[in-house]
Design a protein around this motif. Structure first.
Motif, PDB file in Angstrom:
ATOM      1  N   ARG A  30      34.621  43.505  49.031  1.00  0.00           N
ATOM      2  CA  ARG A  30      35.804  42.704  49.337  1.00  0.00           C
ATOM      3  C   ARG A  30      36.527  42.279  48.061  1.00  0.00           C
ATOM      4  O   ARG A  30      37.755  42.349  47.977  1.00  0.00           O
ATOM      5  N   GLU A  33      38.336  45.232  46.564  1.00  0.00           N
ATOM      6  CA  GLU A  33      39.532  45.596  47.334  1.00  0.00           C
ATOM      7  C   GLU A  33      40.638  44.549  47.181  1.00  0.00           C
ATOM      8  O   GLU A  33      41.822  44.898  47.123  1.00  0.00           O
ATOM      9  N   LEU A  34      40.256  43.273  47.091  1.00  0.00           N
ATOM     10  CA  LEU A  34      41.274  42.241  46.851  1.00  0.00           C
ATOM     11  C   LEU A  34      41.993  42.498  45.528  1.00  0.00           C
ATOM     12  O   LEU A  34      43.158  42.142  45.360  1.00  0.00           O
ATOM     13  N   HIS A  35      41.291  43.106  44.580  1.00  0.00           N
ATOM     14  CA  HIS A  35      41.909  43.427  43.295  1.00  0.00           C
ATOM     15  C   HIS A  35      42.554  44.814  43.302  1.00  0.00           C
ATOM     16  O   HIS A  35      42.964  45.305  42.251  1.00  0.00           O
ATOM     17  N   GLY A  36      42.599  45.455  44.460  1.00  0.00           N
ATOM     18  CA  GLY A  36      43.338  46.706  44.573  1.00  0.00           C
ATOM     19  C   GLY A  36      42.574  47.963  44.188  1.00  0.00           C
ATOM     20  O   GLY A  36      43.179  49.032  44.085  1.00  0.00           O
ATOM     21  N   TYR A  37      41.258  47.847  44.006  1.00  0.00           N
ATOM     22  CA  TYR A  37      40.472  49.043  43.685  1.00  0.00           C
ATOM     23  C   TYR A  37      40.256  49.837  44.966  1.00  0.00           C
ATOM     24  O   TYR A  37      39.934  49.279  46.012  1.00  0.00           O
TER      25      TYR A  37
END
Lengths: 468, 468
Positions: A30, A33-37
């Protein structure tokens, strides 16, 4: 099947332990993904030629062979081995798909890796890594070297909410070291780094001896040690930067490369001090053994569990991959998830609220009416509540015991008007399967800090391989 | 690193494809957990002796050896191989941890498996399986044989919401077949099952020849084929059950075992007809090759993609494991996730709304003000919104292009008062990073049905291994 022996180095967990591991993995995913990875997964195998590119790790590779392979087939360089990290597969994946990826390519990857350690070494031979990397095509701005450790800091801030100890990320910059060594006249930079890397193990005298063996004078060795002694554990990162500059100037070693690296390190420290105070510590003895780092390098201690070694390491490498036409620089960090989870479970630091997903056990009055219980369960599930139906229509006491043993908090009784019992408090109330919901904290298994001392081994851990 | 060749049989996906795969995996996991199945993960390797217990699959095993293993070390029966399914590891795990597990033990497990197929066979050599099993200690009620296919039906109902085709689960019961065969005087039950299993491949004449070769009379062979011809594709499941009883009675083959199996099958069909209408079809030719099934057997077609073969198979086995003291019966189903995802991507059936997690790209005005953009990003992330910060302070047109290429729907501009632009519509509005949220459908990447015809290959698929 007479006897089952756990395999040393291949850790496995009981269901409660796996629930803890999943919560760790979900939290990492999570955050990434919040950091756009973006997620990728690569196959478990790589050609041996790929795996051996770096030389050093060759002894740790597991090769595959088919049980029924033709004996006539001579081994070739297309022989396959299991990947020992997620960086080699990333480099290969980037080259293979370069035309279809967008750069800078920010990816995360969470998978097992394998190392063919000798069983008697007590090391993990299979473990999960969680990696984030940013890969550029041709160039990669230095601000990603700041971003990555801050993503990791964010991830551990989220993990701390259910009892994972805090981390300390030690950072250095290869340019600082290389610029300094060259400035004082030591050109075997890799050799010096390898010696400095052993400082914690063999001490200053040992490192001095190694440096002298490499051809350094006593004064050059002393200079290297003086730089390596600077760190932000007692003083501020900004003071470390200032002292490093002073030391370099005193030795006439403040080369352009040194200054570039120090400016990058200062920018990293300043951003980290602001966005994740106390997590990132400049430490000029951090070398990381691997030759290919060219900028920031990182290693990470779990506070209070420094004996684990680094649980998250990485750095900047100007040539992650190259295909003759283009070069792909990268910066990456890799979390040793199994090592972390083994400690969380082995030391009893965290515990799951239950060992099964279900919040509710629907009791069965008698086998002919099982369908009525199934229907209640379906209604609860339709609204997202995890439910089991009792496996038997035994006496209710037995059915409640089934729930108790697994930590299922609620037992549902089907009747003219349904009732639900919180088996912890004993409270039983009328309930409608179309509307009832459990309290948020009972909905899914929760991971909690136990505040336990190291040494107690809870029943969620089945550990067959130390984290050393 | 001159050239990169994809390895046949080891599928990998581009990031968009991995996002699809993750959505499939997340949906399966959620369904399994809603039904109370608890997660476990087992190591990738098992001792060769374990892997070869079933004999049949021995050619498909990948063995491991350490690259630097002592030549002097003779191979022993502790040699390790990669697991080729998740059932053998489950059996070993249950025996190893029996004292610490609660029975009936309901577990799910989602992991890669490996099969050492010849490269030229074009089969997957590495693929993800998602298994659910219920394991009892000593005994296991038949109602779990009803539960399992209904969990799978639930999972695919959830998958259908983003465009996965529906499934048809064909079910049979070994007791029906065995009771019938013995009733007509055929005692080589395994042999008859293996012949019937080939019905779709070699036809009735081929099966008859095989049965006669096993010692059956022409009349016995005809009886077996008459039973195998019954299925619920044109008529109701209840009619199939009635016809099966009539056929058995006409041959004097309605043995006690046959009747027991038929009653179990009828109960399964009745529950399925009620809870998942149209999904479960009784089909009396379903044999499943493996000897160890003893009750329900299942196989599953993806409707419109029957050429894929079964994408979810399994059954009841009275002896999953045994340690001399206790016997552990089980019932399980295994979804071939990679086979399914390969088809979804390869035929362009579904597509992700974007290839990165981020819903928002925060633009950077100039490098000195990057920290201001980082701060906006942190505020959005604190409220659970996935965000990237632009990698460069290029002209806004370039930064918008960065978002466009990845499918990021929103670009955020930092200023005296911030603005956010929906780059699809071009609409740009004032926004506050403390309160703004994207519409729910833009929050995370969504998987959508494309309604595509088979044959078009979208850019999310990098397929190196057919699903055959």
């Amino acid at each position: 099947l007479a006897r089952i022996n756990p395999l040393s180095g291949f850790p496995e967990w009981l269901p409660g332990g796996r629930i803890v591991e999943q919560q760790v993995l979900d939290t990492l995913r999570r955050t990434f993904e919040l950091h756009g990875y973006t997620p990728i997964a690569t196959r478990a195998v790589e050609p041996l030629s790929q795996l051996l590119r770096k030389g050093e790790t060759s002894k740790e590779v597991y090769l595959l062979r088919r049980l029924q392979a033709d004996d006539s087939a001579a081994p070739t360089d297309s022989d396959l081995g299991l990947h020992f990290d997620l960086t080699v597969p990333l480099a290969r994946y980037v080259l293979e798909n370069a035309g279809k990826l967008h750069f800078p390519f920010k990816r995360y990857q969470i998978q097992p890796v394998w190392r063919g350690e000798r069983p008697q070494d007590g090391r993990f031979r299979e473990f999960i890594q969680a990696d984030i990397d940013v890969v550029g095509s041709g160039q990669l701005p230095a601000h990603f070297e700041i971003e990555l450790p801050l993503v990791i800091a964010d991830a551990f801030a989220a993990l701390a909410e259910f009892g994972v100890p805090p981390i300390r990320i030690s950072v250095n910059n290869r340019k600082v070291a290389e610029g300094f060594y060259r400035g004082i006249g030591l050109d075997d930079v890799a050799g010096v780094l390898r010696a400095i890397d052993k400082l914690d193990k063999i001490g200053a005298a040992g490192v001095t001896a190694e440096l002298v063996a490499l051809g350094a004078t006593a004064e050059q060795a002393a200079a290297c040690l003086k730089l390596a002694a600077l760190n932000g554990h007692q003083i501020s990162n900004a003071e470390v930067i200032a002292q490093a500059r002073a030391v370099a100037q005193s030795y006439g070693a403040a080369t352009e490369l040194f200054e570039t690296g120090l400016a990058e390190l200062a920018a990293l420290a300043a951003a980290a001090d602001q966005q994740a105070p106390g997590v990132v510590v400049v430490d000029l003895k951090i070398a990381r053994g691997l030759d290919y780092y060219t900028g920031a390098v990182y290693e990470t201690a779990l506070v209070g569990h420094e004996d684990l070694g680094s649980i998250c390491s990485g750095g900047r490498y100007d040539t992650l991959a190259s295909d003759g036409k283009a070069t792909y620089p990268g910066v990456g960090l890799s979390i040793g998830v199994s090592r972390l989870v083994a400690r969380l479970l082995g030391a009893g630091l965290v515990t799951p609220s239950r060992t099964v997903p279900a919040a509710v056990l629907v009791a069965v009055n008698d086998e002919p009416s099982r369908a009525a219980s199934d229907q209640v369960a379906a209604q609860l599930r339709n609204r997202g509540i995890p439910v089991e139906v009792s496996p038997s229509a035994a006496k209710f006491g037995k059915q409640i015991q089934y729930a108790e043993r697994r930590g299922i908090p609620y037992v549902w009784f089907v009747g003219e008007s349904d009732q639900v019992k919180d088996i912890r408090s004993g409270e039983q109330v009328a309930a409608d399967s179309q509307t009832w919901v459990p309290p948020q904290e009972d909905w899914w298994p929760q991971i909690q800090s136990t505040g336990a001392q190291a040494g107690s081994v809870p029943s969620v851990a089945v550990q067959s391989g130390s984290a050393k």
